[in-house]
Design an enzyme around this catalytic site. Structure first.
Site, PDB file in Angstrom:
ATOM      1  CE  LYS A  57      -3.963   1.966   2.559  1.00 49.98           C
ATOM      2  NZ  LYS A  57      -4.734   1.883   3.815  1.00 49.98           N
ATOM      3  CB  SER A  98      -7.908   3.984   2.681  1.00 46.28           C
ATOM      4  OG  SER A  98      -7.075   3.247   3.567  1.00 46.28           O
ATOM      5  CB  SER A 149      -8.153   1.171   5.588  1.00 43.24           C
ATOM      6  OG  SER A 149      -8.797   2.410   5.623  1.00 43.24           O
TER       7      SER A 149
END
Lengths: 519, 503
Positions: A89, A164, A188
């Site tokens: 990420k 996210s 997330s």
């Protein structure tokens, strides 16, 4: 192995084949890079990646292959996951690749240091495929708040992949990577896992070092694994977890029985608590249906299902939206154009430092980041602090007590991960409150610091999209999550006749399709 | 420049008002690394060399508390007679300014590590004034800004500014007093004595280099006035960064006079920060400051509470050195110095040197003679601390022995000392190498005496006639003839003997 198998195999299966020299890491890595090239780009691409790290990934793969070929100590010293590629990420800093946090304000910035989890991944020689897309600074539930465009859900390219960490979840769901790292502040990792049919784990707060994860809300953030199987997540958490002297909040406890627990996978004799407040109104019928089927499977496997009540969970979302933005307002203050990243000069008027900072932040942050900075700045202001931040901290304590009471009655708690399946791109973009409600079931775990795991629970009847099931355990009992998660996973897969992702539509046709009508 | 402020004479100010003081003294700790990072804590290196990703506030970094800094802070707290918190937290003080890389300062806010202490401050005449300490808390220093261009060196009007983050993250302990009332006209003197005492304590503890000229100890001085006999405090001003003992005294005096003029003319004092100007010994207005300044403090979520165990605190308490004031009192008595003598020794900064010299075998009087009479002056000329000249206590004991043993006179001893300072060896080695040997054989002296008496027969007659004090002229002639290598006392004896006069 067939080309298809190279990308659809789980990480643990790949690890076995690599160890047996049935396949090389270079082949595996190249297959994933090819898959990324095939499905990630273009107007209808998944767009899970913000940066693809081709050369370095292949170089690491070749190192692993060379060590394996050399045999002896070099081969024996290899980590079980050596040579298995991974996606990161883009909130986690990496030397040699840009780290943007999904924000214009960090566009082009190169970190001079590696996050602790990256150091561990490099030491174990997992080729890093690249950096995955996210809502700006991890603020969002759809990845639509990325400054670099949204990620698409591999199950339906017109839908959101969650957020996210939509990029990491979509990459794993689209077979662009067998493993990924995410971060989870309010859901997330878990909510994207739910809506993409993948596994995502938020470990106990402090189980994985946060050093090098760009902070959104320090007291809630946690790095965790994303994968297609429960065992793979256990392998990855064991690799990246553990005490780190660079993170004062990291736990000294060993988390070294996760893989063993995932392999064992049992629920017999366990008490599984259904959280009354995490279901019913606001939850999609298809989500509830799959959830209740899972409960029946668990009962059938010898678990006792009990109902528990966590009355203060109703205040959790509100408390979260005070604590999180408060910390955001302070954590994001450093992005001011003075030392690194974007610098924007005011168009006219005096060139003072305040005005340069202001112009930089006005241009560099997106709407959601600004919304939360403003909210948090107010919540911490003198005269409001007690009513907002102070009250929210009290709620946090009450949520923790709810968990304590619930865990007195149940060994693990269970709920749907998200109230709905993936919604359409753009559907909730102008309605922040509707967007925030996606995390209603995941937020309590962050407030209390307890671990949570989301795994695929099947497809909702009404839209054919993945449903996620969330398991929660007491703090430091991550192993218990993996044990129960692996058991439920095998029960479900026995029903489906294989992994849920085998039911996903072919992407190669879909991503090549024209985009008429979209946007 | 701001208009010059009206001031009232100090005496008049004191007739009408009572001053209330308050101090915030920042002490930079001399730990090896910074408060929250492993970067070196070193003064004077090239800008931005002692920094790592934490000090620069790079994305993703986290702070880690420096245990040595906590230990130093506890020692300071204990030396100031404070309670040491059983658990305390850091907080974030949020404000945008480019000297703070994160745009917040990590500091202790409502949970200081040390609180509720006191310090007895001794004024020059021996009066002891007890200053109550509210708290001593840990925090990190900010970077250093240099404003280039413009006339004032301040940010306003500058063309551009340079930032050096070497100082960013240096551990600080901020010591805050409770309001100090009742000092009256001695307030300026007390201000100086208080800061001096704090400086001495942290230096004595070894936790800070305590060099004010380097900013190791920095003082913000709060002053307010209330009408004589009142008990409600007036509005205060805070004069920032008064960084020498002399300036502290002058700044407090100036602010008292300035406030008095404002109040006497019926005006109200503005609550604000003030800048101190050493050249004019005045202050000028800084920024308005109110208690409502909103730094949006909240507990630092990246750090866990600091929980000093009682065992650790007691261990540290047991290792505390003797407090400077008590030590001074003990040494003064042991050495038998007069008040003025001892004060000079203290002011010259040679208490420790004399203590070591006495321990090495010199008498307190001899030790004082060498340090005060010879070494301090040379240090001043060389612009270094007396201890930095490199004269060891053992060398002084040896040198003193040579003089008392009659091998050197004072003048020659001075030359030997120069040689020792120049690194030529021990006093004996220098004496021999330089051929400095006191003439002690009487025969050449007697020849010189006879010659001197013959050269000044009238003086010789006077001495014979009983004017013994005239002997100095003959002694002078002898010393000249022997180029100073004679023991003047012995010369005098021989002259009187020669002339048949008893001393």
């Amino acid at each position: 192995m067939s080309l298809n198998e190279l990308i659809t195999s789980s990480a643990s299966a790949l690890a076995e084949k690599l160890a047996a020299k049935e396949v090389s890491s270079e082949e595996v890595t190249r297959a994933h890079l090819d898959r990324i090239a095939e499905v990630d780009g273009g107007e209808r691409g998944v767009h899970a990646f913000l940066h693809v790290n081709t050369e370095e990934a292949l170089a690491v793969a070749r190192e692993v292959d060379a060590a394996r070929a050399a045999g002896g100590d070099d081969a024996a010293a290899l980590h079980p996951l050596a040579g298995v590629p991974i996606a990161i990420k883009d909130l986690i800093v990496t030397v040699g690749q840009p780290t943007t946090a999904g924000s214009r304000i960090l566009e082009g910035w190169m970190s001079p240091y590696d996050a602790t989890v990256i150091k561990k991944i490099r030491a174990a020689k997992l080729p890093i495929l690249g950096k995955t897309n996210l809502d700006e600074f991890a603020m969002g539930s759809s990845t639509e708040h990325s400054a670099f465009g949204p990620t698409r859900n591999p199950w339906d390219l017109d839908r959101i992949p969650g957020g996210s960490g939509g990029g990491s979840a979509a990459a794993v769901a689209a077979f662009e990577a067998p493993l990924a790292l995410g971060t989870d502040t309010g859901g997330s990792i878990r909510q994207p896992g739910a809506v993409t049919g993948t596994v995502g784990v938020k470990p106990t707060y402090g189980a994985v070092s946060r050093y090098g994860a760009i902070a959104m809300a320090s007291s809630l953030d946690q790095i965790g694994p994303v994968s297609r199987t429960v065992l793979d997540s256990a392998l990855l958490q064991e690799l990246v977890g553990g005490y780190d002297p660079f993170d004062s909040t990291s736990l000294t406890d060993p988390f070294d029985t996760l893989v063993a627990a995932a392999k064992e996978g049992s629920v017999a004799g366990l008490r599984i608590g259904v959280v009354k407040e995490l279901g019913g109104e606001g939850y999609q019928a298809g989500v509830e249906a799959r959830f209740h089927e899972a409960l029946e499977l668990l009962k059938g496997a010898g678990a006792t299902v009990v109902e528990v009540s966590c009355p203060n969970f109703q205040y959790a979302l509100g408390a979260y939206y005070l604590i999180m933005p408060s910390e955001v307002s302070s954590n994001l203050a450093k992005f001011d154009g003075v030392r690194y990243g974007l610098r924007v000069l005011p168009k006219d008027g005096p060139m003072t430092i305040e005005r340069v900072m202001g112009a930089t932040r006005a241009a560099g942050f997106g709407d959601e980041a600004k919304r939360r900075i403003i909210l948090g700045t107010y919540a911490l202001s003198a005269g409001y602090y007690d009513a907002y931040y102070g009250s929210a901290q009290k709620v946090r304590t009450l949520v923790q007590r709810d968990f304590e009471a619930a865990f007195a009655k149940a060994d693990v708690l269970i709920s749907p991960t998200a109230p709905t399946t993936a919604f359409r791109l753009g559907e909730k973009l102008d309605d922040p409150l509707a967007m925030y409600l996606n995390d209603v079931a995941t937020i309590p775990a962050n407030l209390a610091g307890v671990p949570g795991l989301s795994l695929p629970g099947g497809l909702a009847d009404e839209d054919g999209l993945p449903v996620g099931i969330q398991l929660l355990a007491p703090a430091r009992q991550d192993a218990r999550l993996y044990r129960v998660g692996a058991a439920l996973e095998s029960l479900l897969e026995a029903q489906w006749g294989g992994p849920l992702l085998a039911k996903a539509p072919s992407l190669t046709a879909a991503t090549a399709a024209t985009t008429e009508g979209v946007k | 420049m701001a208009a010059t402020d009206e001031i009232l004479s100090f005496d008049e100010a004191m007739e009408r008002f009572d001053p209330v003081l308050g101090f915030e003294v920042h002490v930079e700790l001399n730990t090896k690394s910074k408060m929250f990072s492993s970067a070196p804590n070193v003064f004077g290196d090239d800008p931005n060399t002692n920094v790592n990703e934490v000090d620069l506030g790079m994305p993703g970094v986290l702070p880690v508390v420096n245990r040595a800094a906590v230990e130093s802070s506890i020692k300071i707290g204990l030396a100031l007679n404070c309670e040491i918190a059983e658990s305390c937290r850091f907080a974030r003080k949020n404000y945008f300014y480019p000297d703070t890389p994160k745009n917040f300062q990590t500091s202790q806010y409502d949970e200081p590590i040390a609180h509720d202490g006191w310090l007895d401050v001794e004024l020059e005449d021996g009066t002891v004034f007890r200053v109550e300490i509210e708290r001593a808390h840990m925090e990190e220093d900010a970077g250093k800004l240099t404003h280039m261009g413009g006339a004032t060196g301040r940010i306003q009007g500058a063309d551009y500014s340079l930032v050096d983050y070497n100082r960013a993250g240096v551990p600080l302990v901020e010591i805050v007093t409770k309001p100090i009332v009742g000092a009256g006209s001695r307030a300026p003197e007390l201000a100086r004595a208080y800061v001096s005492a704090v400086r001495e304590i942290v230096k004595n503890l070894g936790v800070s280099d305590a060099r004010m000229e380097r900013g190791n100890v920095r003082c913000d001085a709060n002053v307010s006035l209330m009408p004589k006999g009142a008990d409600k405090f007036g509005t205060r001003s805070e004069t920032k960064n008064v960084n020498s003992l002399r300036s502290v005294e002058h700044a407090v005096r100036f602010e008292i006079q300035r406030h008095a003029a404002v109040l006497a003319s019926g005006g109200t004092v503005t609550q604000e920060t003030r800048h101190w100007h050493e050249d004019t010994r005045t202050t000028t207005a800084g920024r308005p400051k109110s208690d409502a300044d909103d730094y949006r403090y909240f507990p630092e979520p990246d750090l866990v509470p600091v929980v000093p165990s009682r065992e650790w605190v007691e261990e540290l308490r047991a290792t505390l050195p003797e407090p400077p004031a008590e030590r001074r009192k003990r040494l003064k008595e042991a050495w038998g110095y007069a008040d003025a003598e001892f004060r000079d020794v203290v002011n010259a900064g040679v208490v420790e040197a004399i203590e070591e010299t006495v321990a090495a075998g010199a008498s307190p009087q001899a030790a004082r003679k060498w340090w005060m009479g010879e070494i301090v002056g040379r240090a001043k000329t060389a612009d270094v601390d007396p201890a930095e000249l490199g004269v060891t206590p053992a060398a002084i004991v040896e040198l003193n022995g040579l003089v008392e043993g009659g091998k050197l006179n004072n003048k020659m001893a001075g030359q030997v000392l120069d040689g020792v300072i120049a690194g030529e060896g021990t006093p004996t080695q220098v004496m021999e190498a330089r051929g400095l040997v006191l003439v002690s054989d009487d025969r050449p002296l007697l020849e010189a005496i006879d010659a001197a008496l013959a050269a000044q027969p009238d003086v010789a007659d006077k001495i014979r006639g009983g004017k013994v004090q005239a002997v100095g002229a003959i002694v002078g002639g002898v010393m000249k003839a022997t180029r100073g290598q004679a023991d003047a006392g012995r010369v005098k004896e021989l002259i009187l003997e020669r002339l048949g006069v008893s001393a």
